[in-house]
Design a protein around this motif. Sequence first.
Motif, mmCIF file in Angstrom:
data_model
loop_
_atom_site.group_PDB
_atom_site.id
_atom_site.type_symbol
_atom_site.label_atom_id
_atom_site.label_comp_id
_atom_site.label_asym_id
_atom_site.label_seq_id
_atom_site.Cartn_x
_atom_site.Cartn_y
_atom_site.Cartn_z
ATOM 1 N N TYR A 97 20.128 31.133 2.920
ATOM 2 C CA TYR A 97 20.400 30.941 4.348
ATOM 3 C C TYR A 97 20.643 29.456 4.637
ATOM 4 O O TYR A 97 21.626 29.094 5.300
ATOM 5 N N GLN A 98 19.757 28.586 4.162
ATOM 6 C CA GLN A 98 19.877 27.146 4.430
ATOM 7 C C GLN A 98 21.153 26.570 3.811
ATOM 8 O O GLN A 98 21.809 25.716 4.421
ATOM 9 N N THR A 99 21.508 27.041 2.622
ATOM 10 C CA THR A 99 22.728 26.570 1.961
ATOM 11 C C THR A 99 23.955 26.938 2.796
ATOM 12 O O THR A 99 24.832 26.096 3.024
ATOM 13 N N PHE A 100 24.014 28.186 3.261
ATOM 14 C CA PHE A 100 25.141 28.600 4.101
ATOM 15 C C PHE A 100 25.114 27.879 5.451
ATOM 16 O O PHE A 100 26.159 27.493 5.973
ATOM 17 N N LYS A 101 23.930 27.682 6.005
ATOM 18 C CA LYS A 101 23.836 26.976 7.284
ATOM 19 C C LYS A 101 24.419 25.569 7.151
ATOM 20 O O LYS A 101 25.166 25.113 8.027
ATOM 21 N N THR A 102 24.116 24.900 6.063
ATOM 22 C CA THR A 102 24.663 23.559 5.823
ATOM 23 C C THR A 102 26.179 23.612 5.707
ATOM 24 O O THR A 102 26.889 22.789 6.302
ATOM 25 N N SER A 103 26.698 24.589 4.969
ATOM 26 C CA SER A 103 28.153 24.720 4.805
ATOM 27 C C SER A 103 28.845 25.001 6.136
ATOM 28 O O SER A 103 29.866 24.378 6.455
ATOM 29 N N TYR A 104 28.296 25.916 6.928
ATOM 30 C CA TYR A 104 28.887 26.235 8.231
ATOM 31 C C TYR A 104 28.765 25.046 9.192
ATOM 32 O O TYR A 104 29.683 24.775 9.963
ATOM 33 N N THR A 105 27.645 24.327 9.130
ATOM 34 C CA THR A 105 27.467 23.148 9.980
ATOM 35 C C THR A 105 28.502 22.082 9.632
ATOM 36 O O THR A 105 29.086 21.460 10.527
ATOM 37 N N ASN A 106 28.742 21.888 8.349
ATOM 38 C CA ASN A 106 29.746 20.907 7.920
ATOM 39 C C ASN A 106 31.136 21.261 8.434
ATOM 40 O O ASN A 106 31.923 20.379 8.766
ATOM 41 N N LYS A 107 31.441 22.542 8.515
ATOM 42 C CA LYS A 107 32.772 22.970 8.955
ATOM 43 C C LYS A 107 32.881 23.127 10.471
ATOM 44 O O LYS A 107 33.893 22.758 11.066
ATOM 45 N N TYR A 108 31.847 23.685 11.125
ATOM 46 C CA TYR A 108 31.947 24.056 12.541
ATOM 47 C C TYR A 108 31.075 23.228 13.485
ATOM 48 O O TYR A 108 31.138 23.411 14.696
ATOM 49 N N GLY A 109 30.244 22.357 12.958
ATOM 50 C CA GLY A 109 29.372 21.556 13.813
ATOM 51 C C GLY A 109 27.984 22.163 13.927
ATOM 52 O O GLY A 109 27.697 23.242 13.415
ATOM 53 N N LYS A 110 27.126 21.440 14.628
ATOM 54 C CA LYS A 110 25.725 21.836 14.751
ATOM 55 C C LYS A 110 25.589 23.143 15.545
ATOM 56 O O LYS A 110 26.135 23.275 16.636
ATOM 57 N N PRO A 111 24.824 24.095 14.982
ATOM 58 C CA PRO A 111 24.632 25.384 15.677
ATOM 59 C C PRO A 111 23.427 25.356 16.609
ATOM 60 O O PRO A 111 22.625 24.428 16.599
ATOM 61 N N LYS A 112 23.315 26.414 17.401
ATOM 62 C CA LYS A 112 22.074 26.716 18.113
ATOM 63 C C LYS A 112 21.284 27.568 17.132
ATOM 64 O O LYS A 112 21.742 28.639 16.728
ATOM 65 N N SER A 113 20.130 27.110 16.726
ATOM 66 C CA SER A 113 19.344 27.820 15.715
ATOM 67 C C SER A 113 17.964 28.174 16.238
ATOM 68 O O SER A 113 17.353 27.403 16.991
ATOM 69 N N TYR A 114 17.487 29.330 15.793
ATOM 70 C CA TYR A 114 16.147 29.810 16.120
ATOM 71 C C TYR A 114 15.531 30.280 14.808
ATOM 72 O O TYR A 114 15.981 31.265 14.222
ATOM 73 N N GLU A 115 14.522 29.549 14.350
ATOM 74 C CA GLU A 115 13.908 29.845 13.061
ATOM 75 C C GLU A 115 12.394 29.786 13.213
ATOM 76 O O GLU A 115 11.806 28.713 13.326
ATOM 77 N N PHE A 116 11.785 30.978 13.247
ATOM 78 C CA PHE A 116 10.339 31.026 13.478
ATOM 79 C C PHE A 116 9.768 32.372 13.041
ATOM 80 O O PHE A 116 10.491 33.349 12.833
ATOM 81 N N PHE A 117 8.446 32.400 12.905
ATOM 82 C CA PHE A 117 7.685 33.622 12.639
ATOM 83 C C PHE A 117 6.876 33.951 13.885
ATOM 84 O O PHE A 117 6.490 33.065 14.631
ATOM 85 N N SER A 118 6.613 35.234 14.081
ATOM 86 C CA SER A 118 5.759 35.679 15.182
ATOM 87 C C SER A 118 4.422 36.131 14.610
ATOM 88 O O SER A 118 4.343 36.618 13.478
ATOM 89 N N LYS A 119 3.375 35.991 15.407
ATOM 90 C CA LYS A 119 2.029 36.383 14.985
ATOM 91 C C LYS A 119 2.006 37.843 14.568
ATOM 92 O O LYS A 119 2.689 38.654 15.175
#
Length: 185
Positions: A97-119
């Motif tokens: 996921y992080q590898t693809f996120k970096t690739s997409y960010t490099n091509k399309y710019g910074k995304p709106k991201s939500y990365e978390f766990f719930s109790k």
Amino acid sequence: MTFLFSLVGLFAMAQTEHMTFKGVPIDGKLEIFISKLVKQGFTVEYQTDNGAILEGEFAGKSNCSVIVVTTQISKIVWKVAVQFPKKSSWYSLKDEYQTFKTSYTNKYGKPKSYEFFSKPYYEGDGYELQALRNKKCSYISFFATEQGSIVLELNSDEEVQVGYEDGINSEVAQQEKKQIVSDDI
């Protein structure tokens, strides 16, 4: 999610070009769209009037499932999603996921991201995949482009998934959905 639909609608009003997937415009009739992907080495696994599932290579990864979705009335392609092969560990899944996120960010710019766990889950507890299966873990990034939107996420099947929604045809899909509801009521 309402924000994303509003964002896509805003782009659709001003755009004249369709988003592409592997160089193929996300537009037109399903058969024609599929035939262009087959020429690139994909094989059709399943097909209906509303879409298809193909298998093939995407972004250097083999054995990917490609889901093509059409609008409900006019049957034009509006969305394409890629599911990468399932991973056996949380850390290999998160790394992909992080590898693809970096690739997409490099091509399309910074995304709106939500990365978390719930109790009761948290990263490092050893139950990250269980949290993902139980929808208690969210890893999702939204990329806005002039032609539509791209959503990168970890899904509950323990896969990295990326979806491409054409802005123009996404608006058509929403309008057709409203028309079907209106016709029924």
